[in-house]
Design a protein around this motif. Structure first.
Motif, PDB file in Angstrom:
ATOM      1  N   PRO A 112      -0.732   4.101   3.237  1.00  0.00           N
ATOM      2  CA  PRO A 112      -0.740   4.884   1.756  1.00  0.00           C
ATOM      3  C   PRO A 112      -1.638   6.123   2.094  1.00  0.00           C
ATOM      4  CG  PRO A 112      -0.874   2.458   1.366  1.00  0.00           C
ATOM      5  CD  PRO A 112      -0.947   2.636   2.769  1.00  0.00           C
ATOM      6  N   ARG A 130      -2.792  -0.526  -3.034  1.00  0.00           N
ATOM      7  CA  ARG A 130      -2.596   0.171  -1.977  1.00  0.00           C
ATOM      8  C   ARG A 130      -3.889   0.334  -1.072  1.00  0.00           C
ATOM      9  NH1 ARG A 130      -4.044   5.505  -2.402  1.00  0.00           N
ATOM     10  NH2 ARG A 130      -1.936   6.362  -1.881  1.00  0.00           N
ATOM     11  N   ASP A 158       3.969   2.887  -2.297  1.00  0.00           N
ATOM     12  CA  ASP A 158       2.767   2.545  -1.481  1.00  0.00           C
ATOM     13  C   ASP A 158       2.560   1.118  -1.229  1.00  0.00           C
ATOM     14  OD1 ASP A 158       1.998   5.167  -0.915  1.00  0.00           O
ATOM     15  OD2 ASP A 158       0.698   5.290  -2.557  1.00  0.00           O
ATOM     16  N   VAL A 159       2.658   0.456  -2.579  1.00  0.00           N
ATOM     17  CA  VAL A 159       2.656  -1.263  -2.751  1.00  0.00           C
ATOM     18  C   VAL A 159       3.601  -1.611  -2.107  1.00  0.00           C
ATOM     19  CG1 VAL A 159       2.878  -2.912  -4.307  1.00  0.00           C
ATOM     20  CG2 VAL A 159       1.433  -0.801  -4.986  1.00  0.00           C
TER      21      VAL A 159
END
Length: 202
Positions: A112, A130, A158-159
């Motif tokens: 990320p 993240r 991102d997660v």
């Protein structure tokens, strides 16, 4: 095993090799930006949160001047972004100095993107995940919209990456990033010179 050992090992080896190979290009860009930025310098340093939220100083090429209005306030980003800076940003050359951050262990090649420190208190618990991996020069969100997608979409991507870190995923990101850079996709949102500020809602 990849996430906790081989990823870091590969990042270090690739970053070191890349810096040696592209050092002549970096020298030319540094001199070019020094003059284009009207004395504002060629490099940009800013504190960013890394792995587990630990603060480090990110290194990027500076693509804007430090020009101010009559009251001493910085002019809007769009007014300070130079033609050279626009080219450097659109081709993602401005990200190359972060290879030094990768060598130091502050960042990974893929993860990320490291965002502003002031965003830390306004992340939701899910968004804050993240920071469970090192931030990257490029990432899953960057090859799925870059700056042209909303913050909500960006954080979801991102997660997703945090939950799916693997060699195969990183290879997909590299291939997709090359395509994104070559096509110069998603550099900014409509009407914005850069990504708009995150206020916890957008």
């Amino acid at each position: 095993m990849y996430k906790h050992f081989f990823k870091r090992f590969l990042d270090f080896c690739i970053a070191l090799t890349a810096l040696v190979v592209i050092s002549p290009v970096l020298l030319v860009v540094t001199v070019w930006l020094h003059f284009a930025n009207k004395g504002a310098g060629a490099f940009f340093f800013q504190e960013r949160p890394g792995l587990h939220g630990k603060i480090f100083k990110i290194i990027k090429y500076k693509t804007m001047t430090d020009e101010r209005d009559a009251d001493g306030n910085l002019l809007p980003d769009a007014d300070r972004l130079t033609k050279v800076g626009k080219f450097v940003r659109s081709t993602s050359i401005d990200e190359l100095p972060q290879l030094i951050n990768v060598l130091k262990g502050d960042m990974a090649l893929i993860g990320p993107r490291p965002l502003r420190v002031e965003y830390l208190p306004i992340y939701s618990k899910e968004q804050a995940r993240r920071h469970d991996v090192r931030p990257g020069i490029t990432g899953w969100a960057q090859c799925h919209g870059r700056n042209a997608i909303s913050w909500t979409e960006k954080f979801k991507l991102d997660v997703w990456y945090v939950d799916h870190v693997s060699f195969a995923t990183d290879v997909k990101v590299i291939i997709a990033t090359i395509k994104t850079v070559l096509n110069r996709d998603g550099i900014s949102q409509d009407g914005q010179a850069t990504m708009p500020f995150f206020d916890g809602t957008n």
